[in-house]
Design an enzyme around this catalytic site. Structure first.
Site, PDB file in Angstrom:
ATOM      1  N   PHE A 150      33.452-128.030  15.150  1.00 33.24           N
ATOM      2  CA  PHE A 150      34.053-126.886  14.473  1.00 33.24           C
ATOM      3  C   PHE A 150      33.099-126.220  13.498  1.00 33.24           C
ATOM      4  O   PHE A 150      33.265-125.042  13.169  1.00 33.24           O
ATOM      5  CB  PHE A 150      35.322-127.319  13.721  1.00 33.24           C
ATOM      6  CG  PHE A 150      35.050-128.106  12.457  1.00 33.24           C
ATOM      7  CD1 PHE A 150      34.768-127.461  11.253  1.00 33.24           C
ATOM      8  CD2 PHE A 150      35.073-129.489  12.449  1.00 33.24           C
ATOM      9  CE1 PHE A 150      34.502-128.177  10.095  1.00 33.24           C
ATOM     10  CE2 PHE A 150      34.820-130.213  11.300  1.00 33.24           C
ATOM     11  CZ  PHE A 150      34.529-129.560  10.116  1.00 33.24           C
ATOM     12  N   LYS A 174      33.491-126.834  26.116  1.00 41.66           N
ATOM     13  CA  LYS A 174      34.741-127.274  25.485  1.00 41.66           C
ATOM     14  C   LYS A 174      34.511-127.192  23.982  1.00 41.66           C
ATOM     15  O   LYS A 174      33.976-128.099  23.367  1.00 41.66           O
ATOM     16  CB  LYS A 174      35.078-128.709  25.912  1.00 41.66           C
ATOM     17  CG  LYS A 174      36.580-129.062  25.839  1.00 41.66           C
ATOM     18  CD  LYS A 174      37.234-128.913  24.483  1.00 41.66           C
ATOM     19  CE  LYS A 174      36.788-129.975  23.501  1.00 41.66           C
ATOM     20  NZ  LYS A 174      37.517-129.822  22.167  1.00 41.66           N
ATOM     21  N   GLU A 177      38.928-127.093  19.043  1.00 39.80           N
ATOM     22  CA  GLU A 177      40.209-126.382  19.065  1.00 39.80           C
ATOM     23  C   GLU A 177      40.571-125.830  17.693  1.00 39.80           C
ATOM     24  O   GLU A 177      41.545-125.073  17.568  1.00 39.80           O
ATOM     25  CB  GLU A 177      41.315-127.301  19.585  1.00 39.80           C
ATOM     26  CG  GLU A 177      41.611-128.522  18.748  1.00 39.80           C
ATOM     27  CD  GLU A 177      40.733-129.710  19.086  1.00 39.80           C
ATOM     28  OE1 GLU A 177      41.170-130.854  18.809  1.00 39.80           O
ATOM     29  OE2 GLU A 177      39.601-129.517  19.592  1.00 39.80           O
ATOM     30  N   SER A 227      30.830-136.277  15.213  1.00 42.05           N
ATOM     31  CA  SER A 227      30.755-137.493  14.405  1.00 42.05           C
ATOM     32  C   SER A 227      30.174-138.642  15.211  1.00 42.05           C
ATOM     33  O   SER A 227      30.210-138.648  16.450  1.00 42.05           O
ATOM     34  CB  SER A 227      32.145-137.870  13.891  1.00 42.05           C
ATOM     35  OG  SER A 227      32.970-138.310  14.965  1.00 42.05           O
ATOM     36  N   CYS A 282      26.008-130.704   9.452  1.00 43.24           N
ATOM     37  CA  CYS A 282      25.394-131.997   9.760  1.00 43.24           C
ATOM     38  C   CYS A 282      24.033-132.147   9.104  1.00 43.24           C
ATOM     39  O   CYS A 282      23.500-133.262   9.028  1.00 43.24           O
ATOM     40  CB  CYS A 282      25.276-132.192  11.273  1.00 43.24           C
ATOM     41  SG  CYS A 282      24.160-131.035  12.082  1.00 43.24           S
ATOM     42  N   GLU A 381      30.109-140.533   5.808  1.00 38.65           N
ATOM     43  CA  GLU A 381      29.815-139.105   5.921  1.00 38.65           C
ATOM     44  C   GLU A 381      31.040-138.343   5.421  1.00 38.65           C
ATOM     45  O   GLU A 381      32.077-138.300   6.078  1.00 38.65           O
ATOM     46  CB  GLU A 381      29.516-138.731   7.373  1.00 38.65           C
ATOM     47  CG  GLU A 381      29.142-137.266   7.536  1.00 38.65           C
ATOM     48  CD  GLU A 381      28.924-136.860   8.985  1.00 38.65           C
ATOM     49  OE1 GLU A 381      28.191-135.899   9.217  1.00 38.65           O
ATOM     50  OE2 GLU A 381      29.501-137.507   9.887  1.00 38.65           O
TER      51      GLU A 381
END
Length: 496
Positions: A150, A174, A177, A227, A282, A381
């Protein structure tokens, strides 16, 4: 008004048929703005079937045609940056400046892929043996998939798709969402650029769609960013089904500040790198390691800057930090701040007490000092606007701290000493290193990726390694009949 967001298959918007949907929010208001269709395994199968048919034709297209499509797509992306940035801000929450920065870094990767005729050049050895020539070529894999996060809903798909398509593959995306609309913008841009239908597809979904891609026999390779636990799952599941997989995981990026560093420069860098995009990057700096007596001045300098950082709606040009992606994630990050305080960290600036908009998923900036490696705020994290400061007495202690961490995505060192910087880049066990650069994301003609728990597989993302990932090498050894025995008059002297 709530907008329905559907799939993109065979060059057109295709409404979902699974009966399952997910909400999409504007994080700045907390209001639902969209409803995204969540694909079933059957819908994924349909998208892959379309991609497989398109890949057969696309792989035979000339390199000049592929370059023409990529150049056209590059122009559409460049010219449409304002429109796309607004979509990113509306669904992710990042400020418009960050959204434009994301598009610019994605654009770099498209520009790199435009050079595919040069990137796919092989080698040739004449007379490897008497009358025998040997040469190498690289060929596309077929249908490949990208599963993207995201936090960079435009840039990360471009990391993958530009190279994959340039190499002659069909690409199935993909996206997350949580902010799916930018992927649909990209799909329409690919079509306008002249890409044949089916070469770029978008299937929205959750774990059901992911698993369908990971186990589908016609998917040759999967690229993932997210992740570490999910990256491990993606890698293990995909490879178990015979796929080539590159899976980039989590991070806990450190910034080592040596006693000789320019404190103002380091503080500015820490604020930008830790709190930009609300820390949902990240490559965000999560830990500042203050060496020797620089700790006090560094903490004071960072703390002095934070009240000036304006937190607000990302669509407001004056905002410098927007909200977090969801209410649940905002509350989770706030929980880490509480955990740090309970563990003995000194809360220098508390984002929970910040003056931020009451609507939406906002949290202020947090600065924690005297953090130790045993604390949860250090180990995990957090992925939010929280910067931890750890004190180290020596360079060796700081290096040991960095190298002992399970994550090895990015790291930075701030110093005026060239010898120390060179020694650090030699010693540190991290995939991407910045010297007086807080977020060392490589330019598009290098490749992106960390070490240890930040990467599963052995191939980094985009750049030269991306070209290799989306192609297979083939070596051809050829011998032709001796010209002296040919029945065809070549019109020039025959040689052996």
């Amino acid at each position: 008004m709530v907008t329905r967001i559907s799939h993109w298959i065979d060059g057109a918007v295709v409404p979902g048929t699974s009966g399952r949907t997910g909400p999409v929010y504007n994080p700045a208001t907390g209001l639902q703005s969209g409803e995204v269709d969540l694909a079933s395994a059957e819908e994924v199968n349909g998208a892959v079937a379309s991609a497989k048919a398109a890949a057969a034709e696309w792989r035979s297209s000339s390199l000049s045609r592929r370059s023409a499509v990529l150049f056209a797509f590059r122009e559409l992306l460049h010219d449409g940056a304002d429109e796309l940035a607004k979509i990113l801000t509306a669904e992710h929450g990042k400020v418009l400046a960050d959204a434009h920065g994301e598009i610019a870094r994605g654009l770099e990767n498209v520009e790199f892929a435009c050079g595919v005729p040069q990137l796919l050049k092989g080698g040739f050895s004449e007379q490897a043996s008497s009358g025998v020539d040997v040469y190498s070529i690289r060929q596309p894999l077929g249908v490949v998939a990208g599963i993207t996060p995201f936090n960079f809903p435009a840039m990360v798909p471009l990391w993958m798709a530009a190279n994959a398509i340039a190499c002659g593959n069909a690409f199935v995306l993909k996206p997350s969402e949580k902010d799916p609309s930018s992927s649909m913008w990209l799909a329409e841009a690919w079509k306008k650029a002249g890409l044949p239908d089916g070469v770029f597809s978008v299937v929205h979904g959750d774990k059901e769609a992911v698993d369908a891609l990971l186990t589908h026999p016609d998917i040759a390779a999967v690229s993932f960013v997210g992740s570490t636990p999910i990256a491990r799952y993606i890698y293990e599941t995909g490879t178990a089904h015979g796929k080539r997989v590159q899976a980039l995981g989590g991070a806990k990026n450190h910034m080592v500040v040596l006693p000789d560093a320019d404190v103002d420069m380091a503080a500015d860098a820490a604020v930008s790198a830790a709190y930009g995009a609300a820390g949902e990057r990240c490559m965000a700096i999560s830990v500042a390691v203050a060496v020797g007596d620089v700790g006090g001045p560094l903490v004071d300098a960072i703390a002095a800057r934070l009240p000036k950082l304006r937190v607000g709606n990302g669509a407001d040009p004056d905002s410098e930090m927007g909200p977090l992606i969801t209410r649940e994630h905002r509350d989770k990050v706030a929980g880490y701040i509480a955990s740090g305080a309970e563990s003995g960290a000194v809360v220098v600036v508390d984002g929970r007490e910040a003056d931020v908009p009451s609507d939406g998923f906002f949290l202020g900036t947090t600065l924690l000092d005297q953090v130790t490696p045993e604390m949860e705020v250090y180990r995990d994290e957090i992925f939010g606007p929280v910067l931890c400061v750890v004190r180290a007495d020596t360079y060796e202690e700081a290096l040991e701290l960095v190298n002992a961490n399970q994550y090895a995505n990015g790291v930075a060192i701030f110093t005026r000493d060239g010898g120390a910087a060179r020694q650090f880049q030699f010693d540190v066990e991290v995939g991407m290193v910045g010297i007086n650069v807080p977020i060392p994301v490589p330019v598009a003609y290098y490749s992106f990726g960390g070490w240890k728990a930040s990467l599963f597989g052995d191939t980094h993302m985009y750049g030269p390694e991306g070209i290799n990932f989306y192609t297979r090498g083939k070596v051809v050894t050829s011998r032709w009949p001796d010209p002296a025995t040919s029945v065809i008059d070549l019109g020039f002297p025959r040689t052996r």
